[in-house]
Scaffold this motif. Structure first.
Motif, PDB file in Angstrom:
ATOM      1  N   LYS A 232       0.838  -1.199   0.000  1.00  0.00           N
ATOM      2  CA  LYS A 232       0.000   0.000   0.000  1.00  0.00           C
ATOM      3  C   LYS A 232       0.874   1.251   0.000  1.00  0.00           C
ATOM      4  CE  LYS A 232      -3.880  -2.272   0.522  1.00  0.00           C
ATOM      5  NZ  LYS A 232      -4.453  -2.714  -0.710  1.00  0.00           N
ATOM      6  N   ALA A 233       0.407   2.271  -0.671  1.00  0.00           N
ATOM      7  CA  ALA A 233       1.122   3.545  -0.733  1.00  0.00           C
ATOM      8  C   ALA A 233       1.025   4.262   0.611  1.00  0.00           C
ATOM      9  CB  ALA A 233       0.545   4.420  -1.832  1.00  0.00           C
ATOM     10  N   LEU A 234       2.139   4.877   1.017  1.00  0.00           N
ATOM     11  CA  LEU A 234       2.162   5.691   2.226  1.00  0.00           C
ATOM     12  C   LEU A 234       1.646   7.097   1.930  1.00  0.00           C
ATOM     13  CD1 LEU A 234       5.659   4.569   3.553  1.00  0.00           C
ATOM     14  CD2 LEU A 234       3.408   3.672   4.184  1.00  0.00           C
ATOM     15  N   TRP A 235       1.628   7.477   0.656  1.00  0.00           N
ATOM     16  CA  TRP A 235       1.048   8.746   0.202  1.00  0.00           C
ATOM     17  C   TRP A 235       0.657   8.573  -1.256  1.00  0.00           C
ATOM     18  CZ3 TRP A 235       6.454   8.414   0.602  1.00  0.00           C
ATOM     19  CH2 TRP A 235       7.161   8.619  -0.581  1.00  0.00           C
ATOM     20  N   GLY A 236      -0.144   9.474  -1.754  1.00  0.00           N
ATOM     21  CA  GLY A 236      -0.528   9.457  -3.161  1.00  0.00           C
ATOM     22  C   GLY A 236      -1.691   8.534  -3.449  1.00  0.00           C
ATOM     23  N   LYS A 237      -2.073   8.492  -4.725  1.00  0.00           N
ATOM     24  CA  LYS A 237      -3.263   7.759  -5.150  1.00  0.00           C
ATOM     25  C   LYS A 237      -2.960   6.471  -5.914  1.00  0.00           C
ATOM     26  CE  LYS A 237      -5.795  12.071  -5.587  1.00  0.00           C
ATOM     27  NZ  LYS A 237      -6.444  13.014  -6.490  1.00  0.00           N
ATOM     28  N   MET A 238      -1.705   6.279  -6.310  1.00  0.00           N
ATOM     29  CA  MET A 238      -1.385   5.109  -7.129  1.00  0.00           C
ATOM     30  C   MET A 238      -1.436   3.820  -6.320  1.00  0.00           C
ATOM     31  SD  MET A 238       1.715   5.976  -9.759  1.00  0.00           S
ATOM     32  CE  MET A 238       2.806   6.841  -8.664  1.00  0.00           C
ATOM     33  N   THR A 239      -1.844   2.764  -7.005  1.00  0.00           N
ATOM     34  CA  THR A 239      -1.704   1.423  -6.443  1.00  0.00           C
ATOM     35  C   THR A 239      -0.319   0.912  -6.823  1.00  0.00           C
ATOM     36  OG1 THR A 239      -2.628   0.411  -8.434  1.00  0.00           O
ATOM     37  CG2 THR A 239      -4.188   0.964  -6.650  1.00  0.00           C
ATOM     38  N   VAL A 240       0.100  -0.178  -6.230  1.00  0.00           N
ATOM     39  CA  VAL A 240       1.452  -0.680  -6.486  1.00  0.00           C
ATOM     40  C   VAL A 240       1.650  -1.060  -7.947  1.00  0.00           C
ATOM     41  CG1 VAL A 240       0.973  -3.083  -5.783  1.00  0.00           C
ATOM     42  CG2 VAL A 240       3.309  -2.149  -5.565  1.00  0.00           C
TER      43      VAL A 240
ATOM     44  N   GLN B 237       0.097   0.243 -10.544  1.00  0.00           N
ATOM     45  CA  GLN B 237       0.162   1.497 -11.297  1.00  0.00           C
ATOM     46  C   GLN B 237       1.524   2.162 -11.143  1.00  0.00           C
ATOM     47  OE1 GLN B 237      -3.173   3.477  -9.499  1.00  0.00           O
ATOM     48  NE2 GLN B 237      -4.648   2.598 -10.925  1.00  0.00           N
ATOM     49  N   MET B 238       2.085   2.115  -9.938  1.00  0.00           N
ATOM     50  CA  MET B 238       3.413   2.684  -9.700  1.00  0.00           C
ATOM     51  C   MET B 238       4.473   1.958 -10.520  1.00  0.00           C
ATOM     52  SD  MET B 238       6.518   2.020  -8.010  1.00  0.00           S
ATOM     53  CE  MET B 238       6.179   0.870  -6.695  1.00  0.00           C
ATOM     54  N   LEU B 239       4.378   0.638 -10.592  1.00  0.00           N
ATOM     55  CA  LEU B 239       5.340  -0.126 -11.387  1.00  0.00           C
ATOM     56  C   LEU B 239       5.258   0.269 -12.863  1.00  0.00           C
ATOM     57  CD1 LEU B 239       4.835  -3.581  -9.657  1.00  0.00           C
ATOM     58  CD2 LEU B 239       6.912  -2.183  -9.564  1.00  0.00           C
ATOM     59  N   LYS B 240       4.051   0.428 -13.380  1.00  0.00           N
ATOM     60  CA  LYS B 240       3.873   0.857 -14.770  1.00  0.00           C
ATOM     61  C   LYS B 240       4.417   2.279 -14.965  1.00  0.00           C
ATOM     62  CE  LYS B 240       1.570  -0.959 -17.612  1.00  0.00           C
ATOM     63  NZ  LYS B 240       1.955  -1.766 -18.766  1.00  0.00           N
ATOM     64  N   HIS B 241       4.138   3.157 -14.007  1.00  0.00           N
ATOM     65  CA  HIS B 241       4.578   4.548 -14.058  1.00  0.00           C
ATOM     66  C   HIS B 241       6.109   4.634 -14.108  1.00  0.00           C
ATOM     67  CE1 HIS B 241       4.937   8.782 -12.729  1.00  0.00           C
ATOM     68  NE2 HIS B 241       5.820   8.330 -11.856  1.00  0.00           N
ATOM     69  N   THR B 242       6.778   3.936 -13.221  1.00  0.00           N
ATOM     70  CA  THR B 242       8.240   4.014 -13.177  1.00  0.00           C
ATOM     71  C   THR B 242       8.864   3.330 -14.389  1.00  0.00           C
ATOM     72  OG1 THR B 242       8.254   2.136 -11.633  1.00  0.00           O
ATOM     73  CG2 THR B 242       8.483   4.331 -10.677  1.00  0.00           C
ATOM     74  N   GLU B 243       8.285   2.244 -14.843  1.00  0.00           N
ATOM     75  CA  GLU B 243       8.821   1.565 -16.033  1.00  0.00           C
ATOM     76  C   GLU B 243       8.702   2.470 -17.253  1.00  0.00           C
ATOM     77  OE1 GLU B 243       8.970  -0.551 -19.674  1.00  0.00           O
ATOM     78  OE2 GLU B 243       7.008  -0.024 -18.849  1.00  0.00           O
ATOM     79  N   ALA B 244       7.604   3.196 -17.363  1.00  0.00           N
ATOM     80  CA  ALA B 244       7.427   4.117 -18.490  1.00  0.00           C
ATOM     81  C   ALA B 244       8.453   5.241 -18.444  1.00  0.00           C
ATOM     82  CB  ALA B 244       6.009   4.694 -18.480  1.00  0.00           C
ATOM     83  N   ALA B 245       8.735   5.746 -17.245  1.00  0.00           N
ATOM     84  CA  ALA B 245       9.732   6.811 -17.106  1.00  0.00           C
ATOM     85  C   ALA B 245      11.123   6.311 -17.495  1.00  0.00           C
ATOM     86  CB  ALA B 245       9.733   7.346 -15.679  1.00  0.00           C
ATOM     87  N   VAL B 246      11.452   5.087 -17.117  1.00  0.00           N
ATOM     88  CA  VAL B 246      12.740   4.502 -17.484  1.00  0.00           C
ATOM     89  C   VAL B 246      12.810   4.312 -19.003  1.00  0.00           C
ATOM     90  CG1 VAL B 246      14.185   2.430 -17.293  1.00  0.00           C
ATOM     91  CG2 VAL B 246      13.143   3.416 -15.232  1.00  0.00           C
TER      92      VAL B 246
END
Length: 147
Positions: A25-33, A35-44
């Motif tokens: 679970k996120a300690l802040w923000g709205k992303m689920t885990v 979604q965060m993995l997809k977000h960071t992979e896209a940035a990379v």
């Protein structure tokens, strides 16, 4: 500072990614885990010219003006992001985790693995800039999920 190009340092990030679970679970923000993995992979993927960003002139100017400040400080919580990095659906956790690990591991091929020298938002990017951006961004989001 750690280096994304150094295998031992790169493995530190990957070990943290492995600590994530579908229940993280996120300690802040709205992303689920996932979604965060997809977000960071896209940035990379941007570093490898595999993800295109559409940035208008004013935002390009803003990015160039903010680059030094952002790159020398910690990332702020709940900062805005490009639409191409927003993922709102549910995604396969294991596939997303594997994709991020595969992409992030590519940095150990060396500085020449990065094919984009001018980021659409931040402007001209050196290997040191990419190291800072990628390390801080992924570290920020892993910390968001407590790993």
């Amino acid at each position: 500072m750690h280096s994304i190009f150094n295998k031992a340092d790169n493995d530190l990030i990957i070990a943290r990614i492995h600590k994530l679970t579908p229940e993280s679970k996120a300690l802040w923000g709205k992303m689920t885990v996932d979604q965060m993995l997809k977000h960071t992979e896209a940035a990379v993927a941007v570093a490898f010219s595999e993800k295109e960003l559409k940035i208008n002139f004013l935002m390009k100017l803003l990015g160039k003006l903010l680059k030094k400040k952002v790159f020398t400080n910690d990332f702020r919580k709940n900062s805005p992001t490009a639409p191409e990095f927003v993922f709102v659906d549910q995604y396969d956790f294991e596939a997303s985790k594997t994709a991020l690990i595969k992409q992030f591991s590519r940095f150990t091929e060396g500085e020449s693995s990065i094919t984009l020298t001018a980021h659409p938002f931040w402007g001209k990017m050196t290997s040191a800039d990419w190291n800072t951006l990628m390390w801080k961004h992924v570290d920020h989001h892993l910390s968001q999920f407590g790993v």
